[in-house]
Design a protein around this motif. Structure first.
Motif, PDB file in Angstrom:
ATOM      1  N   GLN A 126       0.835  -1.217   0.000  1.00  0.00           N
ATOM      2  CA  GLN A 126       0.000   0.000   0.000  1.00  0.00           C
ATOM      3  C   GLN A 126       0.868   1.265   0.000  1.00  0.00           C
ATOM      4  O   GLN A 126       0.523   2.258  -0.627  1.00  0.00           O
ATOM      5  N   TYR A 127       1.993   1.199   0.703  1.00  0.00           N
ATOM      6  CA  TYR A 127       2.834   2.399   0.778  1.00  0.00           C
ATOM      7  C   TYR A 127       3.568   2.627  -0.535  1.00  0.00           C
ATOM      8  O   TYR A 127       3.750   3.776  -0.958  1.00  0.00           O
ATOM      9  N   ASP A 128       3.958   1.553  -1.189  1.00  0.00           N
ATOM     10  CA  ASP A 128       4.571   1.716  -2.513  1.00  0.00           C
ATOM     11  C   ASP A 128       3.540   2.230  -3.510  1.00  0.00           C
ATOM     12  O   ASP A 128       3.833   3.081  -4.351  1.00  0.00           O
ATOM     13  N   LEU A 129       2.316   1.732  -3.399  1.00  0.00           N
ATOM     14  CA  LEU A 129       1.248   2.195  -4.294  1.00  0.00           C
ATOM     15  C   LEU A 129       0.982   3.695  -4.102  1.00  0.00           C
ATOM     16  O   LEU A 129       0.801   4.436  -5.067  1.00  0.00           O
ATOM     17  N   ARG A 130       0.946   4.122  -2.856  1.00  0.00           N
ATOM     18  CA  ARG A 130       0.703   5.554  -2.585  1.00  0.00           C
ATOM     19  C   ARG A 130       1.805   6.417  -3.202  1.00  0.00           C
ATOM     20  O   ARG A 130       1.548   7.476  -3.759  1.00  0.00           O
ATOM     21  N   ARG A 131       3.040   5.935  -3.084  1.00  0.00           N
ATOM     22  CA  ARG A 131       4.181   6.688  -3.624  1.00  0.00           C
ATOM     23  C   ARG A 131       4.083   6.777  -5.148  1.00  0.00           C
ATOM     24  O   ARG A 131       4.236   7.841  -5.744  1.00  0.00           O
ATOM     25  N   ILE A 132       3.801   5.667  -5.784  1.00  0.00           N
ATOM     26  CA  ILE A 132       3.764   5.607  -7.251  1.00  0.00           C
ATOM     27  C   ILE A 132       2.587   6.431  -7.792  1.00  0.00           C
ATOM     28  O   ILE A 132       2.739   7.254  -8.696  1.00  0.00           O
ATOM     29  N   LEU A 133       1.418   6.215  -7.204  1.00  0.00           N
ATOM     30  CA  LEU A 133       0.224   6.900  -7.726  1.00  0.00           C
ATOM     31  C   LEU A 133       0.256   8.396  -7.394  1.00  0.00           C
ATOM     32  O   LEU A 133      -0.242   9.222  -8.159  1.00  0.00           O
ATOM     33  N   GLY A 134       0.873   8.729  -6.278  1.00  0.00           N
ATOM     34  CA  GLY A 134       0.963  10.149  -5.885  1.00  0.00           C
ATOM     35  C   GLY A 134       1.737  10.962  -6.909  1.00  0.00           C
ATOM     36  O   GLY A 134       1.336  12.071  -7.275  1.00  0.00           O
ATOM     37  N   GLN A 135       2.839  10.391  -7.398  1.00  0.00           N
ATOM     38  CA  GLN A 135       3.638  11.172  -8.361  1.00  0.00           C
ATOM     39  C   GLN A 135       2.959  11.203  -9.733  1.00  0.00           C
ATOM     40  O   GLN A 135       3.361  11.956 -10.597  1.00  0.00           O
ATOM     41  N   LEU A 136       1.928  10.415  -9.916  1.00  0.00           N
ATOM     42  CA  LEU A 136       1.127  10.486 -11.157  1.00  0.00           C
ATOM     43  C   LEU A 136      -0.086  11.404 -10.967  1.00  0.00           C
ATOM     44  O   LEU A 136      -0.971  11.456 -11.809  1.00  0.00           O
ATOM     45  N   TRP A 137      -0.123  12.093  -9.835  1.00  0.00           N
ATOM     46  CA  TRP A 137      -1.213  13.018  -9.507  1.00  0.00           C
ATOM     47  C   TRP A 137      -2.562  12.336  -9.329  1.00  0.00           C
ATOM     48  O   TRP A 137      -3.607  12.952  -9.515  1.00  0.00           O
ATOM     49  N   ALA A 138      -2.532  11.055  -8.984  1.00  0.00           N
ATOM     50  CA  ALA A 138      -3.778  10.423  -8.541  1.00  0.00           C
ATOM     51  C   ALA A 138      -4.007  10.849  -7.098  1.00  0.00           C
ATOM     52  O   ALA A 138      -3.061  11.224  -6.394  1.00  0.00           O
ATOM     53  N   HIS A 139      -5.256  10.815  -6.669  1.00  0.00           N
ATOM     54  CA  HIS A 139      -5.564  11.191  -5.283  1.00  0.00           C
ATOM     55  C   HIS A 139      -5.981   9.937  -4.531  1.00  0.00           C
ATOM     56  O   HIS A 139      -7.103   9.449  -4.696  1.00  0.00           O
ATOM     57  N   VAL A 140      -5.070   9.418  -3.734  1.00  0.00           N
ATOM     58  CA  VAL A 140      -5.344   8.156  -3.034  1.00  0.00           C
ATOM     59  C   VAL A 140      -5.970   8.442  -1.672  1.00  0.00           C
ATOM     60  O   VAL A 140      -5.406   9.195  -0.868  1.00  0.00           O
ATOM     61  N   LEU A 141      -7.125   7.836  -1.442  1.00  0.00           N
ATOM     62  CA  LEU A 141      -7.839   7.999  -0.167  1.00  0.00           C
ATOM     63  C   LEU A 141      -6.895   7.658   0.997  1.00  0.00           C
ATOM     64  O   LEU A 141      -6.369   6.549   1.065  1.00  0.00           O
ATOM     65  N   PRO A 142      -6.680   8.622   1.922  1.00  0.00           N
ATOM     66  CA  PRO A 142      -5.716   8.371   3.001  1.00  0.00           C
ATOM     67  C   PRO A 142      -6.177   7.318   4.016  1.00  0.00           C
ATOM     68  O   PRO A 142      -5.389   6.527   4.503  1.00  0.00           O
TER      69      PRO A 142
END
Ligand SMILES: Cc1cc2nc3c(=O)[nH]c(=O)nc-3n(C[C@H](O)[C@H](O)[C@H](O)COP(=O)(O)O)c2cc1C
Length: 182
Positions: free
Chosen positions: A121-137
């Motif tokens: 989940q933490y790797d996913l947040r990092r990857i998707l964050g830099q793609l400007w996706a908004h991941v539910l915290p």
């Protein structure tokens, strides 16, 4: 709201897919989910991309772009993303019109181990964050020891897990509204 479900496991008897299907049945009012096929997308290769997108990759990009939100369920492989999930994210990430831009995303993980695949989940947040996706915290949902929570047909039998997933879906619905450009 049209949600796209993506499962990081290609296994027929995947616990993550089983959990995603359980989510499909308990969507909050006004939300529906279809589940993407990612197993037929070739391994990313810039030459393939440049030669014209393969149909399967084009389909995924369109599905992600058109979805109001994307719900990702995945195991962790060796403490990180499965190759199938990383591949799908990569195909949808290349410009022009990368599909993750401003996309509301919710994630959860399921594993046979006690940690419930938490580290992916933490790797996913990092990857998707830099793609400007908004991941539910929050809420964070980790389904550990999955073998005891589904029956032989892949039906979710654990009521506590069902409640966690229901809370995640309710939170995701509010998140999609909150992330909508005004
Ligand atoms: C290559 C590989 C690596 C794995 N690494 C981990 C790991 O780091 N942590 C973990 O909890 N489980 C790990 N597992 C076990 C998976 O969590 C387990 O197989 C799980 O059921 C896979 O999810 P699925 O049921 O949705 O296919 C790994 C499995 C494979 C095949």
């Amino acid at each position: 709201m049209q949600i796209l479900g993506i499962c990081g496991s290609l296994r027929k008897a995947s616990f993550n897919m089983a959990a995603l299907r359980a989510c499909q049945e308990m969507m909050p009012q006004g939300m529906a989910m279809k589940i993407a096929t990612i197993g037929d997308i070739p391994m990313f290769n810039q030459d393939l991309f440049d030669a014209g997108l393969p149909e399967s990759a084009k389909r995924l990009r369109t599905e992600v772009t058109e979805a109001d939100g994307v719900l990702i369920a995945s195991p962790e492989y060796n403490f990180s993303l499965t190759p199938a999930l990383k591949n799908a994210i990569d195909w949808a990430s290349r410009p022009p019109n990368q599909s993750w831009q401003d996309k509301p995303v919710a994630i959860f993980s399921t594993s046979a181990g006690p940690m419930g695949g938490a580290r992916v989940q933490y790797d996913l947040r990092r990857i998707l964050g830099q793609l400007w996706a908004h991941v539910l915290p929050r809420p964070e949902v980790f389904i550990g020891m999955a073998q005891g929570k589904f029956d032989a047909q892949g039906k979710l039998t654990d009521e506590t897990t069902r409640k966690f997933l229901a809370d995640l879906l309710t939170g995701f619905k509010a998140w999609i509204v909150r992330m909508k450009p005004r």
